[in-house]
Design a protein around this motif. Structure first.
Motif, PDB file in Angstrom:
ATOM      1  N   VAL A 190      44.341 116.015 -25.117  1.00 13.20           N
ATOM      2  CA  VAL A 190      45.427 116.413 -24.219  1.00 13.20           C
ATOM      3  C   VAL A 190      46.682 115.844 -24.049  1.00 13.20           C
ATOM      4  N   ARG A 191      46.772 114.709 -24.561  1.00  8.86           N
ATOM      5  CA  ARG A 191      47.761 113.728 -24.309  1.00  8.86           C
ATOM      6  C   ARG A 191      48.169 113.174 -25.795  1.00  8.86           C
TER       7      ARG A 191
ATOM      8  N   SER B 265      48.174 118.913 -35.198  1.00 10.22           N
ATOM      9  CA  SER B 265      46.810 119.413 -34.689  1.00 10.22           C
ATOM     10  C   SER B 265      45.733 119.969 -35.471  1.00 10.22           C
TER      11      SER B 265
ATOM     12  N   GLY C 257      41.369 113.064 -22.255  1.00  6.99           N
ATOM     13  CA  GLY C 257      41.133 113.632 -20.869  1.00  6.99           C
ATOM     14  C   GLY C 257      39.764 113.273 -20.504  1.00  6.99           C
TER      15      GLY C 257
ATOM     16  N   ALA D 246      38.815 117.830 -27.950  1.00  9.29           N
ATOM     17  CA  ALA D 246      40.265 118.133 -27.835  1.00  9.29           C
ATOM     18  C   ALA D 246      41.266 117.125 -27.390  1.00  9.29           C
TER      19      ALA D 246
ATOM     20  N   GLY E 138      49.119 119.452 -30.651  1.00 11.09           N
ATOM     21  CA  GLY E 138      48.676 120.343 -29.610  1.00 11.09           C
ATOM     22  C   GLY E 138      49.724 121.428 -28.939  1.00 11.09           C
TER      23      GLY E 138
ATOM     24  N   ARG F 242      43.300 108.699 -21.882  1.00  8.82           N
ATOM     25  CA  ARG F 242      44.426 109.687 -21.456  1.00  8.82           C
ATOM     26  C   ARG F 242      44.601 110.565 -22.486  1.00  8.82           C
TER      27      ARG F 242
END
Length: 286
Positions: free
Chosen positions: A55-56, A100, A11, A53, A66, A8
């Motif tokens: 995403v969560r 990030s 992603g 990347a 992020g 998760r």
């Protein structure tokens, strides 16, 4: 974290995470019930090295990473953006940008010597022409301290790892530089103890005697008597040399003088501190 949590976070499907774990791409352990578990530090390593990347980011314990920035990554843009967030008191955005940058592959040292240093240098000069300058600097410092303390949780202490400890010397009230050094050293694999600002040399002596560190750092941001401080640092370094302690000193307040103690090293940046630390670990491992 579970394979589902990591899936998760970045992603992808959980089956992909399980396959990568079985192939050894991601180091994982198994519970007594046979479930795969991935240390958060290992998940962060995999993300950074794979340039995947996130995403969560909340699943990594860095929920603000992020945060949309509205700009493409770049040293100049990152510094300007961080400055803008800090001046506006946009704490989640500032923390998110720092986190990030790390997740994207930037080292702690590169962040410290790049956007963090540039932003704080600019804000630190504002008191000269802005009545709110001191308030803005103190607020920005607090936000950066929060970001670095959260980032340090990504580097769990490994049993048996070499110890580094340090702080700022007497008369130096600055908090952020020493914390930055501690975070960079933790990222290199050291166990770290940050004694913070205004640390008496007697305290450092006692810590060395009781804790037996491999490395002591001193962050010097200001001093009223450079010659006296250099003398104290030299004496301290010679005193701890028989125990095999390396001393690394740096900071904008360090003025003049060439080290005479064999174990005393002067650096001009967090990057130099990190490089010295890597060399020290390599020498002790060989």
């Amino acid at each position: 974290m579970s394979t589902g949590d990591l899936a998760r976070a970045i992603g992808v499907s959980e089956s992909s995470i399980k396959r990568w774990a079985d192939e050894g791409v991601i180091r994982a352990t198994r519970t007594a019930g046979g479930h795969r578990r991935i240390p958060t530090s290992e998940a962060v390593r995999f993300i950074r090295e794979s340039h995947i990347a996130v995403v969560r980011p909340e699943f990594l314990g860095l929920p603000e990473a992020g945060t949309p920035t509205g700009t493409e990554p770049g040293a100049d843009d990152d510094a300007a953006l961080l400055t803008r967030f800090l001046l506006a008191g946009a704490a989640p955005e500032a923390r998110g940008l720092i986190h990030s940058l790390y997740l994207s592959g930037r080292s702690v040292a590169a962040i410290a010597d790049g956007p963090l240093r540039a932003a704080m240098a600019r804000i630190g000069e504002m008191w000269r022409h802005d009545a709110n300058g001191i308030f803005l600097e103190h607020r920005a410092t607090d936000v950066c301290v929060q970001a670095l303390n959260r980032l340090r949780t990504a580097f769990p202490e490994k049993p048996g790892a070499a110890l580094a400890l340090g702080g700022a010397p007497p008369g130096d009230p600055y908090l952020l530089p020493s914390l930055t050094a501690a975070t960079a050293l933790a990222a290199e694999g050291f166990r770290t103890i940050n004694l913070g600002p205004e640390t008496p040399f007697e305290t450092l002596h006692r810590a060395c005697r009781d804790m037996r560190p491999a490395l002591v750092w001193l962050s010097v941001s200001t001093t009223t008597d450079p010659a006296a401080l250099r003398g104290s640092i030299e004496r301290f370094s010679r005193d701890v040399e028989p125990a095999g302690v390396s001393v690394v000193v740096g900071g904008r307040g360090l003025v003049g003088g060439t080290p005479t103690a064999e174990n005393l090293h002067v650096g001009a940046s967090i990057g130099e501190l990190a490089a010295f630390a890597r060399g020290l670990l390599a020498s002790t491992a060989s």
